[in-house]
Write a protein that holds these residues in place. Structure first.
Motif, PDB file in Angstrom:
ATOM      1  N   THR A   1     143.089  35.886 -94.036  1.00  0.00           N
ATOM      2  CA  THR A   1     142.943  35.196 -95.307  1.00  0.00           C
ATOM      3  C   THR A   1     142.972  33.695 -95.049  1.00  0.00           C
ATOM      4  OG1 THR A   1     145.310  35.054 -95.773  1.00  0.00           O
ATOM      5  CG2 THR A   1     144.149  37.067 -96.485  1.00  0.00           C
ATOM      6  N   GLU A   2     142.416  32.941 -95.998  1.00  0.00           N
ATOM      7  CA  GLU A   2     142.418  31.496 -95.848  1.00  0.00           C
ATOM      8  C   GLU A   2     143.850  30.969 -95.827  1.00  0.00           C
ATOM      9  OE1 GLU A   2     140.260  27.538 -97.775  1.00  0.00           O
ATOM     10  OE2 GLU A   2     139.813  29.540 -98.560  1.00  0.00           O
TER      11      GLU A   2
ATOM     12  N   THR B   1     128.729  32.239 -98.547  1.00  0.00           N
ATOM     13  CA  THR B   1     129.713  33.301 -98.313  1.00  0.00           C
ATOM     14  C   THR B   1     130.088  33.465 -96.837  1.00  0.00           C
ATOM     15  OG1 THR B   1     127.958  34.972 -98.119  1.00  0.00           O
ATOM     16  CG2 THR B   1     128.875  34.575-100.318  1.00  0.00           C
TER      17      THR B   1
ATOM     18  N   LYS C   1     135.350  25.525 -91.636  1.00  0.00           N
ATOM     19  CA  LYS C   1     134.446  25.753 -92.767  1.00  0.00           C
ATOM     20  C   LYS C   1     133.070  25.145 -92.510  1.00  0.00           C
ATOM     21  CE  LYS C   1     137.866  26.348 -96.428  1.00  0.00           C
ATOM     22  NZ  LYS C   1     138.362  25.875 -97.752  1.00  0.00           N
TER      23      LYS C   1
ATOM     24  N   PHE D   1     131.844  31.758 -94.607  1.00  0.00           N
ATOM     25  CA  PHE D   1     133.242  31.571 -94.226  1.00  0.00           C
ATOM     26  C   PHE D   1     134.083  32.779 -94.643  1.00  0.00           C
ATOM     27  CE2 PHE D   1     137.509  29.830 -95.462  1.00  0.00           C
ATOM     28  CZ  PHE D   1     138.002  29.698 -94.179  1.00  0.00           C
ATOM     29  N   GLN D   2     133.870  33.260 -95.869  1.00  0.00           N
ATOM     30  CA  GLN D   2     134.614  34.423 -96.332  1.00  0.00           C
ATOM     31  C   GLN D   2     134.252  35.658 -95.521  1.00  0.00           C
ATOM     32  OE1 GLN D   2     137.164  34.531 -98.669  1.00  0.00           O
ATOM     33  NE2 GLN D   2     137.386  36.570 -97.743  1.00  0.00           N
ATOM     34  N   GLU D   3     132.988  35.772 -95.124  1.00  0.00           N
ATOM     35  CA  GLU D   3     132.577  36.899 -94.296  1.00  0.00           C
ATOM     36  C   GLU D   3     133.275  36.870 -92.943  1.00  0.00           C
ATOM     37  OE1 GLU D   3     128.387  36.378 -94.253  1.00  0.00           O
ATOM     38  OE2 GLU D   3     128.073  37.288 -96.234  1.00  0.00           O
TER      39      GLU D   3
ATOM     40  N   LEU E   1     136.254  35.525 -92.399  1.00  0.00           N
ATOM     41  CA  LEU E   1     137.636  35.930 -92.671  1.00  0.00           C
ATOM     42  C   LEU E   1     137.746  37.449 -92.781  1.00  0.00           C
ATOM     43  CD1 LEU E   1     138.709  33.300 -95.368  1.00  0.00           C
ATOM     44  CD2 LEU E   1     139.487  33.399 -92.996  1.00  0.00           C
ATOM     45  N   ASP E   2     136.794  38.032 -93.491  1.00  0.00           N
ATOM     46  CA  ASP E   2     136.815  39.488 -93.662  1.00  0.00           C
ATOM     47  C   ASP E   2     136.635  40.199 -92.324  1.00  0.00           C
ATOM     48  OD1 ASP E   2     137.108  39.052 -96.358  1.00  0.00           O
ATOM     49  OD2 ASP E   2     135.003  39.418 -96.856  1.00  0.00           O
TER      50      ASP E   2
END
Length: 376
Positions: free
Chosen positions: A155-156, A143, A135, A145-147, A149-150
């Protein structure tokens, strides 16, 4: 090989010229002739905050994907002991290994994993995303970190559930192969975690223990380790800086995925490692198996930095051609880490370049050193 002080000074002058544009960050360089390190020098600084700390040949640095070569060598030591064969199916040793198409993945051999010819996509992400500071790595925007993952279709919760190398192997059941097994090439860094899992299942020994006892100690590589805390606490270790504003990047660490790129070494220690590959001494691996590692298995691309048409991959070694000479090398990089180790067998030459900043200076320096040696 006759190499004058003037030639070595020429190399030093060239590197200093390159480093003049880098605003204080550093390079660590070692040159090997046969069994001897004939040049070891640091340029710039290993750390620039809070104070400048000079770089030298013993500065401990992340080597990123050069780590794969040590994993491959460990596997080859098992081959020598007849504990496995490169043509063996991975599922023979890891019955829980499979991809979406089990019939296909049952055909994947150890050689396929080592040579990146198993059919895996290149960007899986699972091995790197398990880093404890992931992270922090993806923290430029709320955003990011989520990007990430995507991008990797993760998923986390998924990455937090991965606790062991066996977990990484089992995760591959969601992977769909991009090409028939053995019929293409994709650099899938995650596959080397599977190799470590298999190594540990076959031997009953943690891979890092084998690395220390059977490779590092015989080569007297006493400043090479998988322990990130040891490196961060060492007074002569590097930090890493990105861009013109020299932003310090998160320290590269991920013990679970050490075989893919989370070992740490020095230019001098890697010089000892290249001397082993050049001279094949000490003899803790048969010379023919060392040659097998350095032999091309699959074409990587039609053209690479040398402008050649023979860029291929063997067993954790790229093979290429530079001005008519065979070149065997492997590099690594992540954010502001750059590493390169190169062998030119016909010149009995080994080159190590480690940087703590981004860019392509390591390739430029390597090419210059090869030019100097070809001119001797």
């Amino acid at each position: 090989m006759k190499l004058t002080i003037e030639k070595l000074d020429n190399i030093t002058d060239y590197i200093e010229h390159i480093m003049n544009d880098q605003q204080g960050v550093g390079a660590s360089v070692a040159i090997v002739n046969g069994s001897d390190i004939i040049y070891s020098k640091g340029f710039g600084h290993s750390q620039i905050h809070p104070v400048n700390q000079p770089m030298d040949g013993n500065t401990m640095m992340s080597i990123q994907s050069i780590s794969k070569n040590f994993m491959a060598l460990s596997i080859m030591q098992l081959v020598e002991k007849n504990l496995l064969s490169l043509s063996d199916a991975v599922v023979h040793y890891l019955p829980y290994f499979r991809t979406k198409n089990k019939e296909q993945s049952d055909r994947i051999t150890i050689r396929h994993l080592l040579s990146h010819t198993a059919g895996f996509p290149a960007d899986l992400g699972i091995a790197n995303m398990t880093a404890p500071n992931v992270k922090e790595i993806f923290s430029d925007t709320p955003t990011e970190f989520q990007e990430a993952l995507d991008y990797y279709n993760l998923t986390e919760e998924e990455i937090e559930s991965v606790k062991t190398r066996e977990d990484v192997t089992k995760w591959f059941r969601k992977v769909e192969l991009e090409y028939p097994v053995g019929k293409g090439w994709n650099y899938c860094t995650d596959a080397y975690v599977i190799l470590a899992d298999m190594f540990e299942k076959v031997t009953g020994v943690k891979w890092e223990t084998h690395l220390e006892d059977e490779i590092l100690t015989p080569l007297n590589m006493n400043r090479t380790t998988s322990d990130s805390k040891t490196v961060e606490d060492d007074p002569n270790s590097a930090k890493y800086y990105m861009g013109k504003d020299q932003t310090e990047t998160p320290f590269p660490k991920n013990s679970l995925s050490a075989p893919i790129g989370y070992l740490y070494s020095t230019a001098n220690d890697l010089g000892k490692y290249l001397a082993f590959h050049l001279t094949k001494k000490p003899t803790f691996l048969r010379p023919d198996l060392i040659e097998d590692m350095q032999s091309p298995i699959h074409l990587v691309r039609e053209e690479w930095r040398f402008g050649s048409e023979v860029r291929s991959y063997g067993l954790a070694w790229f093979t290429d051609n530079y001005k008519g000479l065979k070149v065997v090398e492997h590099g690594g990089g992540q954010m502001a880490v750059r590493s390169l180790m190169t062998i030119v067998p016909e010149l009995n030459l080994g080159i190590v370049i480690l940087l703590n900043f981004d860019g392509t200076a390591h390739h430029d320096i390597c090419d210059k050193i090869m030019d100097v040696f070809m001119d001797t």
